[in-house]
Design a protein around this motif. Structure first.
Motif, PDB file in Angstrom:
ATOM      1  N   ALA A  42       0.834  -1.203   0.000  1.00  0.00           N
ATOM      2  CA  ALA A  42       0.000   0.000   0.000  1.00  0.00           C
ATOM      3  C   ALA A  42       0.871   1.257   0.000  1.00  0.00           C
ATOM      4  N   ARG A  43       0.370   2.309  -0.623  1.00  0.00           N
ATOM      5  CA  ARG A  43       1.049   3.599  -0.570  1.00  0.00           C
ATOM      6  C   ARG A  43       0.707   4.266   0.752  1.00  0.00           C
ATOM      7  N   PRO A  44       1.686   4.723   1.529  1.00  0.00           N
ATOM      8  CA  PRO A  44       1.391   5.398   2.802  1.00  0.00           C
ATOM      9  C   PRO A  44       0.441   6.576   2.638  1.00  0.00           C
ATOM     10  N   SER A  45       0.521   7.261   1.500  1.00  0.00           N
ATOM     11  CA  SER A  45      -0.357   8.416   1.284  1.00  0.00           C
ATOM     12  C   SER A  45      -1.821   8.006   1.192  1.00  0.00           C
ATOM     13  N   ASN A  46      -2.102   6.779   0.726  1.00  0.00           N
ATOM     14  CA  ASN A  46      -3.481   6.309   0.691  1.00  0.00           C
ATOM     15  C   ASN A  46      -4.059   6.268   2.098  1.00  0.00           C
ATOM     16  N   LEU A  47      -3.263   5.777   3.036  1.00  0.00           N
ATOM     17  CA  LEU A  47      -3.709   5.686   4.421  1.00  0.00           C
ATOM     18  C   LEU A  47      -3.874   7.070   5.032  1.00  0.00           C
ATOM     19  N   ARG A  48      -2.970   7.969   4.698  1.00  0.00           N
ATOM     20  CA  ARG A  48      -3.056   9.324   5.249  1.00  0.00           C
ATOM     21  C   ARG A  48      -4.333  10.033   4.803  1.00  0.00           C
ATOM     22  N   LEU A  49      -4.817   9.723   3.604  1.00  0.00           N
ATOM     23  CA  LEU A  49      -6.053  10.328   3.116  1.00  0.00           C
ATOM     24  C   LEU A  49      -7.269   9.888   3.927  1.00  0.00           C
ATOM     25  N   LEU A  50      -7.144   8.739   4.596  1.00  0.00           N
ATOM     26  CA  LEU A  50      -8.275   8.175   5.334  1.00  0.00           C
ATOM     27  C   LEU A  50      -8.211   8.470   6.827  1.00  0.00           C
ATOM     28  N   GLN A  51      -7.018   8.532   7.364  1.00  0.00           N
ATOM     29  CA  GLN A  51      -6.858   8.727   8.801  1.00  0.00           C
ATOM     30  C   GLN A  51      -7.436  10.073   9.228  1.00  0.00           C
ATOM     31  N   GLY A  52      -8.139  10.034  10.345  1.00  0.00           N
ATOM     32  CA  GLY A  52      -8.768  11.242  10.856  1.00  0.00           C
ATOM     33  C   GLY A  52     -10.194  11.444  10.387  1.00  0.00           C
ATOM     34  N   ARG A  53     -10.629  10.666   9.399  1.00  0.00           N
ATOM     35  CA  ARG A  53     -12.005  10.789   8.945  1.00  0.00           C
ATOM     36  C   ARG A  53     -12.952  10.134   9.937  1.00  0.00           C
ATOM     37  N   PRO A  54     -14.108  10.736  10.198  1.00  0.00           N
ATOM     38  CA  PRO A  54     -15.071  10.133  11.121  1.00  0.00           C
ATOM     39  C   PRO A  54     -15.461   8.724  10.682  1.00  0.00           C
ATOM     40  N   GLY A  55     -15.432   7.792  11.622  1.00  0.00           N
ATOM     41  CA  GLY A  55     -15.840   6.421  11.340  1.00  0.00           C
ATOM     42  C   GLY A  55     -14.719   5.518  10.881  1.00  0.00           C
ATOM     43  N   PHE A  56     -13.508   6.051  10.715  1.00  0.00           N
ATOM     44  CA  PHE A  56     -12.397   5.240  10.204  1.00  0.00           C
ATOM     45  C   PHE A  56     -11.498   4.771  11.334  1.00  0.00           C
ATOM     46  N   ARG A  57     -11.183   3.471  11.311  1.00  0.00           N
ATOM     47  CA  ARG A  57     -10.210   2.890  12.223  1.00  0.00           C
ATOM     48  C   ARG A  57      -9.253   2.023  11.422  1.00  0.00           C
ATOM     49  N   PHE A  58      -7.997   1.981  11.844  1.00  0.00           N
ATOM     50  CA  PHE A  58      -6.985   1.216  11.121  1.00  0.00           C
ATOM     51  C   PHE A  58      -6.249   0.279  12.072  1.00  0.00           C
ATOM     52  N   VAL A  59      -6.065  -0.962  11.612  1.00  0.00           N
ATOM     53  CA  VAL A  59      -5.258  -1.946  12.332  1.00  0.00           C
ATOM     54  C   VAL A  59      -4.228  -2.499  11.364  1.00  0.00           C
ATOM     55  N   GLU A  60      -2.954  -2.325  11.683  1.00  0.00           N
ATOM     56  CA  GLU A  60      -1.901  -2.893  10.842  1.00  0.00           C
ATOM     57  C   GLU A  60      -1.757  -4.370  11.170  1.00  0.00           C
ATOM     58  N   HIS A  61      -2.024  -5.221  10.186  1.00  0.00           N
ATOM     59  CA  HIS A  61      -1.996  -6.662  10.424  1.00  0.00           C
ATOM     60  C   HIS A  61      -1.894  -7.410   9.103  1.00  0.00           C
ATOM     61  N   ASP A  62      -1.203  -8.530   9.124  1.00  0.00           N
ATOM     62  CA  ASP A  62      -1.079  -9.429   7.984  1.00  0.00           C
ATOM     63  C   ASP A  62      -2.067 -10.568   8.175  1.00  0.00           C
ATOM     64  N   ILE A  63      -3.023 -10.725   7.242  1.00  0.00           N
ATOM     65  CA  ILE A  63      -4.073 -11.728   7.439  1.00  0.00           C
ATOM     66  C   ILE A  63      -3.568 -13.161   7.313  1.00  0.00           C
ATOM     67  N   VAL A  64      -2.314 -13.347   6.907  1.00  0.00           N
ATOM     68  CA  VAL A  64      -1.733 -14.693   6.964  1.00  0.00           C
ATOM     69  C   VAL A  64      -1.677 -15.176   8.416  1.00  0.00           C
ATOM     70  N   LEU A  65      -1.539 -14.232   9.344  1.00  0.00           N
ATOM     71  CA  LEU A  65      -1.494 -14.543  10.770  1.00  0.00           C
ATOM     72  C   LEU A  65      -2.911 -14.521  11.345  1.00  0.00           C
ATOM     73  N   PRO A  66      -3.142 -15.229  12.458  1.00  0.00           N
ATOM     74  CA  PRO A  66      -4.462 -15.168  13.093  1.00  0.00           C
ATOM     75  C   PRO A  66      -4.856 -13.728  13.392  1.00  0.00           C
ATOM     76  N   LEU A  67      -6.129 -13.426  13.241  1.00  0.00           N
ATOM     77  CA  LEU A  67      -6.590 -12.062  13.444  1.00  0.00           C
ATOM     78  C   LEU A  67      -6.397 -11.643  14.896  1.00  0.00           C
ATOM     79  N   PRO A  68      -5.980 -10.401  15.124  1.00  0.00           N
ATOM     80  CA  PRO A  68      -5.719  -9.938  16.490  1.00  0.00           C
ATOM     81  C   PRO A  68      -7.016  -9.712  17.262  1.00  0.00           C
ATOM     82  N   GLU A  69      -6.887  -9.636  18.570  1.00  0.00           N
ATOM     83  CA  GLU A  69      -8.064  -9.440  19.429  1.00  0.00           C
ATOM     84  C   GLU A  69      -8.736  -8.108  19.152  1.00  0.00           C
ATOM     85  N   THR A  70      -7.951  -7.103  18.712  1.00  0.00           N
ATOM     86  CA  THR A  70      -8.550  -5.814  18.391  1.00  0.00           C
ATOM     87  C   THR A  70      -9.593  -5.929  17.282  1.00  0.00           C
TER      88      THR A  70
END
Length: 334
Positions: A42-70
């Motif tokens: 992913a391009r970091p700028s894509n994420l920056r365009l979304l961060q701070g928008r109402p209703g948006f949450r981000f979790v950095e995770h690789d889905i090859v691994l079991p999903l985190p508790e968050t």
């Protein structure tokens, strides 16, 4: 639709090219979105365009691994799961073929189990690559494809085919309500300039001092769908209630077919470049023709693309021109 505290949409791969546009569209509609991405391609700028928008949450995770508790702790709120998590351009998915295969199979399994637990609807973004180098043209969903299971593209092609099989098995066992989209070539703003896809390659080369590279003689064909049309198709597919969609994939793409050489000529004309055109060997297993039959999408979703190639290329060229100008300003200031 007004945002509800009880509903959450999970978008895996939501910081990627198509994923970031999908997330933005869902947020525009007032939805709450949990974006899951390992940021590998992913391009970091894509994420920056979304961060701070109402209703948006981000979790950095690789889905090859079991999903985190968050993520799993939110299962009771998740009503939709979009799986767009996989590198989609040949240079990127061939750079780590093992991870590409595991993302498609193990990662899809993890998300399907989450959808099962949550009682959420699950959408897999598969690909036109499941048709391989097709012997049937245009490609309908009932065509079984002509792929190589041992070639350099197989980590992606066969990975997506396996992901489809797993997804439809979950549906047959009534473990999850599913949708499967087979995405054809998509382009637009927020593409990675170095992802190796033909549109971004040609435009970035035309806007810089690099030669215009065409693989083979340029007679191979593709069909290019602008990203806003693709996002509209994905949302329509996810939300459509026709029972037939639980049992069959749906092609999403623009049925207007043109040669790579014709695409290059249009980019050259649009940008006014005088860069040299260089022909390189065609990569192994590169499809000769690619064009979707979108009759099923038109019938069941009421969906057809509306953005013309000329309009889409103009928007994409303008966006890349701005991006490259900013990059040059940053380098000049260093």
């Amino acid at each position: 639709m007004a945002r509800s505290e009880s509903e959450l949409i999970l978008v895996a791969g939501g910081a990627g090219f198509i994923g970031s546009h999908l997330v933005a569209r869902l947020l525009d509609e007032g939805r709450e979105v949990l974006c899951l991405d390992n940021l590998q391609t992913a391009r970091p700028s894509n994420l920056r365009l979304l961060q701070g928008r109402p209703g948006f949450r981000f979790v950095e995770h690789d889905i090859v691994l079991p999903l985190p508790e968050t993520v799993t702790a939110q299962a009771h709120r998740i009503t939709r799961v979009y799986n767009l998590a996989c590198a989609a351009s040949p240079p990127q998915y061939q750079a780590d073929p093992e991870h590409t295969m595991l993302t498609n199979v193990v990662g899809t399994h993890h998300l399907l189990r989450l959808a099962e637990k949550a009682g959420a609807r699950f959408l897999l973004t598969s690909t036109s690559e499941v048709y391989g180098d097709p012997e049937v043209h245009p490609q309908r969903e009932d065509y079984r494809g002509w792929t190589s299971c041992i070639g350099p593209r197989s980590c992606y092609d066969e990975g997506k085919r396996a992901a489809e099989a797993l997804t439809f098995d979950y549906a047959r066992m009534d473990r999850a309500e599913i949708r499967v989209a087979r995405i054809f070539n998509t382009y637009g703003p927020q593409m990675h300039p170095d992802d190796g896809r033909v549109v971004s390659n040609l435009i970035c080369q035309a806007l810089s001092d690099r030669p215009i590279t065409i693989y083979g003689d340029g007679s191979q064909t593709r069909s290019f769908c602008y990203v806003s049309d693709m996002v509209d198709g994905l949302i329509r597919l996810m939300e459509a209630e026709d029972p037939a969609l639980r049992q069959q994939p749906v092609n999403l793409g623009n049925p207007v077919e043109l040669t790579v050489r014709d695409l290059a000529d249009r980019v050259v004309e649009m940008t006014g470049t005088r860069n040299q055109v260089v022909y390189l060997p065609l990569p192994q297993d590169d499809p000769r023709r690619r064009r979707p039959d979108i009759g099923r999408a038109a019938e069941l979703l009421g969906w057809t693309p509306v953005v013309t190639l000329e309009e889409g290329l103009q928007k994409t060229c303008a966006w890349f021109a701005d991006e490259l100008a900013m990059d040059r300003e940053v380098l000049a200031a260093e």
